[in-house]
Design a protein around this motif. Sequence first.
Motif, short mmCIF file in Angstrom:
data_model
loop_
_atom_site.label_atom_id
_atom_site.label_comp_id
_atom_site.label_asym_id
_atom_site.label_seq_id
_atom_site.Cartn_x
_atom_site.Cartn_y
_atom_site.Cartn_z
N ASP A 78 -2.92 -0.66 -14.26
CA ASP A 78 -2.70 0.67 -14.83
C ASP A 78 -2.11 0.48 -16.22
N ASN A 112 1.50 1.27 -16.67
CA ASN A 112 2.51 0.49 -15.97
C ASN A 112 2.94 -0.65 -16.90
N HIS A 162 0.82 -1.21 0.00
CA HIS A 162 0.00 0.00 0.00
C HIS A 162 0.86 1.26 0.00
N THR A 163 1.97 1.24 0.71
CA THR A 163 2.88 2.38 0.68
C THR A 163 3.40 2.63 -0.73
N GLU A 164 3.82 1.55 -1.40
CA GLU A 164 4.31 1.68 -2.79
C GLU A 164 3.24 2.24 -3.72
N GLU A 165 2.01 1.82 -3.51
CA GLU A 165 0.91 2.20 -4.41
C GLU A 165 0.22 3.50 -3.99
N GLY A 166 0.61 4.08 -2.87
CA GLY A 166 -0.02 5.30 -2.40
C GLY A 166 -1.42 5.09 -1.85
N ILE A 167 -1.68 3.89 -1.34
CA ILE A 167 -2.99 3.57 -0.74
C ILE A 167 -2.91 3.89 0.74
N THR A 168 -3.80 4.76 1.20
CA THR A 168 -3.82 5.15 2.60
C THR A 168 -4.83 4.28 3.34
N GLN A 169 -4.34 3.53 4.31
CA GLN A 169 -5.20 2.65 5.10
C GLN A 169 -4.47 2.32 6.39
#
Length: 149
Positions: free
Chosen positions: A121, A124, A24-31
């Motif tokens: 994506d 990508n 999630h950090t790599e993908e910019g997902i905030t959770q």
Amino acid sequence: MSAALTLAKPEHLDRLVTLCAAFHTEEGITQSDEARRDALAPLLEGSPYGAVYLIGPARAPIGYLVVCFGWSIEFGGLDAILDELYIRPGVRGRGIATESLIALPRALAEGGLRAIHLEVDRENTAAVKLYKRAGFTPREKYMFMSREL
């Protein structure tokens, strides 16, 4: 390095939350970790809605796959969406993701699944190339759409 898949169980939850947080950090997902834990736990406890597979040794996984199950008239029955795929950065580029993506459909077909889908994506190019190498094909006429509830 082996891309062996192991069906994750409740005792793997802490390892999965850590891997999921890295993805999630790599993908910019905030959770929050609590939200990740709440989303993963039912799948590890036998929920019929999906499954999580550890990639590599269960004691020290190098990645994971999450599949969520559905039903498709078009594909003739049970299908799945590959919701998340993550490989630790230090072991990427060794064919582990490709090997996992080839093994996963075989395992799911044994359970009666008719199709597996994923979202990627289009920009990508590395991911698109990986998925094509594993036998996934784009459905140019269709676009995956979402609505949060």
